[in-house]
Design a protein around this motif. Structure first.
Motif, PDB file in Angstrom:
ATOM      1  N   GLY A 189      -0.546  -0.960  11.748  1.00 43.83           N
ATOM      2  CA  GLY A 189      -1.782  -0.691  10.803  1.00 43.83           C
ATOM      3  C   GLY A 189      -1.533   0.319   9.463  1.00 43.83           C
ATOM      4  O   GLY A 189      -2.419   0.604   8.710  1.00 43.83           O
ATOM      5  N   THR A 190      -0.233   0.827   9.353  1.00 43.77           N
ATOM      6  CA  THR A 190       0.049   1.486   7.931  1.00 43.77           C
ATOM      7  C   THR A 190       0.163   0.625   6.987  1.00 43.77           C
ATOM      8  O   THR A 190       0.502  -0.479   7.048  1.00 43.77           O
ATOM      9  N   PRO A 191      -0.478   0.907   5.762  1.00 38.88           N
ATOM     10  CA  PRO A 191      -0.616   0.122   4.604  1.00 38.88           C
ATOM     11  C   PRO A 191       0.554  -0.487   3.924  1.00 38.88           C
ATOM     12  O   PRO A 191       1.412   0.436   4.125  1.00 38.88           O
ATOM     13  N   VAL A 192       0.749  -1.652   3.630  1.00 35.48           N
ATOM     14  CA  VAL A 192       2.061  -1.868   2.810  1.00 35.48           C
ATOM     15  C   VAL A 192       1.568  -2.474   1.356  1.00 35.48           C
ATOM     16  O   VAL A 192       0.705  -3.343   1.245  1.00 35.48           O
ATOM     17  N   PRO A 247       6.433  -1.659  15.761  1.00 32.51           N
ATOM     18  CA  PRO A 247       6.027  -1.866  14.589  1.00 32.51           C
ATOM     19  C   PRO A 247       6.780  -1.537  13.288  1.00 32.51           C
ATOM     20  O   PRO A 247       7.431  -0.457  13.513  1.00 32.51           O
ATOM     21  N   HIS A 248       7.088  -2.603  12.333  1.00 29.95           N
ATOM     22  CA  HIS A 248       7.926  -2.245  11.070  1.00 29.95           C
ATOM     23  C   HIS A 248       7.595  -3.454  10.213  1.00 29.95           C
ATOM     24  O   HIS A 248       7.119  -4.569  10.583  1.00 29.95           O
ATOM     25  N   LEU A 249       8.025  -3.071   9.028  1.00 30.22           N
ATOM     26  CA  LEU A 249       7.897  -3.957   7.996  1.00 30.22           C
ATOM     27  C   LEU A 249       9.409  -4.487   7.808  1.00 30.22           C
ATOM     28  O   LEU A 249      10.293  -3.814   7.633  1.00 30.22           O
ATOM     29  N   HIS A 250       9.668  -5.653   7.648  1.00 29.04           N
ATOM     30  CA  HIS A 250      10.951  -6.570   7.183  1.00 29.04           C
ATOM     31  C   HIS A 250      10.665  -6.837   5.894  1.00 29.04           C
ATOM     32  O   HIS A 250       9.758  -7.638   5.478  1.00 29.04           O
ATOM     33  N   PHE A 251      11.437  -6.071   5.042  1.00 24.90           N
ATOM     34  CA  PHE A 251      11.490  -6.064   3.606  1.00 24.90           C
ATOM     35  C   PHE A 251      12.880  -6.984   2.923  1.00 24.90           C
ATOM     36  O   PHE A 251      13.811  -6.428   3.257  1.00 24.90           O
ATOM     37  N   GLY A 252      12.479  -8.201   2.399  1.00 22.62           N
ATOM     38  CA  GLY A 252      13.716  -8.952   1.940  1.00 22.62           C
ATOM     39  C   GLY A 252      13.465  -9.184   0.424  1.00 22.62           C
ATOM     40  O   GLY A 252      12.218  -9.317   0.008  1.00 22.62           O
ATOM     41  N   VAL A 293       5.998   0.782   1.859  1.00 25.34           N
ATOM     42  CA  VAL A 293       5.331   1.289   3.311  1.00 25.34           C
ATOM     43  C   VAL A 293       4.686   2.872   3.071  1.00 25.34           C
ATOM     44  O   VAL A 293       5.280   3.580   2.810  1.00 25.34           O
ATOM     45  N   TYR A 294       3.279   2.784   3.386  1.00 28.38           N
ATOM     46  CA  TYR A 294       2.596   3.938   2.925  1.00 28.38           C
ATOM     47  C   TYR A 294       3.153   5.042   3.721  1.00 28.38           C
ATOM     48  O   TYR A 294       3.465   5.347   4.910  1.00 28.38           O
ATOM     49  N   GLY A 295       3.816   6.276   2.936  1.00 26.96           N
ATOM     50  CA  GLY A 295       4.050   7.580   3.562  1.00 26.96           C
ATOM     51  C   GLY A 295       5.490   7.240   4.056  1.00 26.96           C
ATOM     52  O   GLY A 295       6.105   8.412   4.407  1.00 26.96           O
ATOM     53  N   ALA A 296       6.179   6.219   3.871  1.00 29.68           N
ATOM     54  CA  ALA A 296       7.660   6.336   4.318  1.00 29.68           C
ATOM     55  C   ALA A 296       8.559   6.793   3.334  1.00 29.68           C
ATOM     56  O   ALA A 296       8.216   6.903   2.049  1.00 29.68           O
ATOM     57  N   ARG A 297       9.791   7.364   3.499  1.00 34.04           N
ATOM     58  CA  ARG A 297      10.923   7.700   2.514  1.00 34.04           C
ATOM     59  C   ARG A 297      11.919   6.952   2.863  1.00 34.04           C
ATOM     60  O   ARG A 297      12.512   6.596   3.602  1.00 34.04           O
ATOM     61  N   VAL A 298      12.780   6.805   1.729  1.00 33.33           N
ATOM     62  CA  VAL A 298      13.899   5.937   1.728  1.00 33.33           C
ATOM     63  C   VAL A 298      14.751   6.660   2.669  1.00 33.33           C
ATOM     64  O   VAL A 298      15.684   5.752   3.378  1.00 33.33           O
ATOM     65  N   ARG A 299      15.105   7.768   2.783  1.00 34.14           N
ATOM     66  CA  ARG A 299      16.061   8.316   3.599  1.00 34.14           C
ATOM     67  C   ARG A 299      15.920   7.949   4.995  1.00 34.14           C
ATOM     68  O   ARG A 299      16.574   8.169   6.117  1.00 34.14           O
ATOM     69  N   GLN A 300      14.516   7.618   5.469  1.00 30.24           N
ATOM     70  CA  GLN A 300      14.236   7.474   7.095  1.00 30.24           C
ATOM     71  C   GLN A 300      14.875   5.907   7.186  1.00 30.24           C
ATOM     72  O   GLN A 300      14.744   5.499   8.447  1.00 30.24           O
ATOM     73  N   ASP A 339       5.605   9.090  -4.957  1.00 27.40           N
ATOM     74  CA  ASP A 339       4.606  10.361  -5.060  1.00 27.40           C
ATOM     75  C   ASP A 339       3.099   9.606  -4.401  1.00 27.40           C
ATOM     76  O   ASP A 339       2.593   9.039  -5.138  1.00 27.40           O
ATOM     77  N   TRP A 340       2.984   9.772  -3.278  1.00 26.16           N
ATOM     78  CA  TRP A 340       2.034   8.949  -2.479  1.00 26.16           C
ATOM     79  C   TRP A 340       0.581   9.254  -2.802  1.00 26.16           C
ATOM     80  O   TRP A 340      -0.467   8.639  -2.887  1.00 26.16           O
ATOM     81  N   GLN A 341       0.360  10.442  -3.507  1.00 24.21           N
ATOM     82  CA  GLN A 341      -0.944  11.058  -4.071  1.00 24.21           C
ATOM     83  C   GLN A 341      -1.213  10.109  -5.422  1.00 24.21           C
ATOM     84  O   GLN A 341      -2.281  10.185  -5.713  1.00 24.21           O
ATOM     85  N   ARG A 342       0.099  10.092  -6.322  1.00 27.58           N
ATOM     86  CA  ARG A 342      -0.370   9.545  -7.499  1.00 27.58           C
ATOM     87  C   ARG A 342       0.007   8.032  -7.565  1.00 27.58           C
ATOM     88  O   ARG A 342       0.052   7.387  -8.600  1.00 27.58           O
TER      89      ARG A 342
END
Length: 232
Positions: free
Chosen positions: A119-122, A191-196, A87-94, A220-223
């Protein structure tokens, strides 16, 4: 003596009752759908289709499993040990760990929920192939990607798919799959992504539901590169 006979009869009735229940349970079979929870021996066979719809469904699933084999030939045999945050911009700790928690209908949560605005890119967490694109009652709009080692990655509750995405398409960790939403049984949740993550098959008794959280790493979402040291 009458009491002994009564106990014996009661015991016999209990054995017959339990035996009947066990027989009923073992004689039941589930359709070979994904995800699934029951191991069926490889010798198990489904009844012949009774309707045109059932015949088409059988053919559809046969084609999916045949395609899966063709993808596996082209993929590394060992599964990925790290998965890129999808999920774009997300961090594991969240990510709050909800793997294995109870759900309605005797289900358990077979993945992790990654919350983000609609609408966040996946993006794909791995390299591989788009195995299935579809819509289900539980997962809503979903995409399955098969990666190294034959593991299948399930991206569910999407608002919409990426433009032009198609089954059989080769993907990398830079490939856009869709956008965060709350379709399916998530329509009353944020809204959320369920990731399995899944491996094996029930019919070969090696089916596994894998917790993706220990494998996820930040990007690193820039690279668009992995950042394993961040977010831990």
């Amino acid at each position: 003596m009458p009491l002994l006979k009564q106990v014996s009869c009661s015991g016999l009735f209990l054995v017959l009752l339990l035996g009947g229940e066990v027989l009923a349970q073992t004689s039941k079979s589930e359709p070979d759908v994904q995800p699934g929870r029951v191991c069926n021996p490889s010798s198990w066979s489904r009844p012949e289709p009774r309707t045109e719809a059932e015949r088409k469904e059988r053919e559809r699933w046969t084609a999916y499993w045949e395609r899966l084999q063709s993808y596996l030939i082209q993929l590394p045999k060992d599964p990925d040990t790290l998965l890129a945050m999808p999920v774009y911009g997300a961090r594991v700790r969240q990510v709050a760990n909800t793997f294995g928690t109870t759900r309605s209908g005797w289900r358990t949560h077979e993945g992790q929920d990654i919350f983000a605005p609609k609408g966040t890119p996946v993006y794909s967490a791995t390299s591989g192939f788009v195995w299935r694109i579809g819509e289900g009652q539980l997962g809503g709009l979903y995409v399955f990607v098969v990666g190294p080692g034959g593991r299948r990655y399930y991206y569910a509750h999407l608002e919409r798919y990426a433009p032009g995405l198609k089954e059989g398409q080769k993907v990398t960790t830079r490939t856009l799959l869709g956008y965060v939403g709350n379709t399916g049984n998530a329509r009353t949740t944020p809204p959320h992504l369920h990731f399995g993550v899944y491996s094996g098959r029930r019919r070969t008794c090696d089916y596994r539901v894998i917790d993706p959280l220990p494998l996820l790493v930040d990007r690193d979402w820039q690279r668009f590169t992995l950042n394993p040291a961040r977010g831990r």
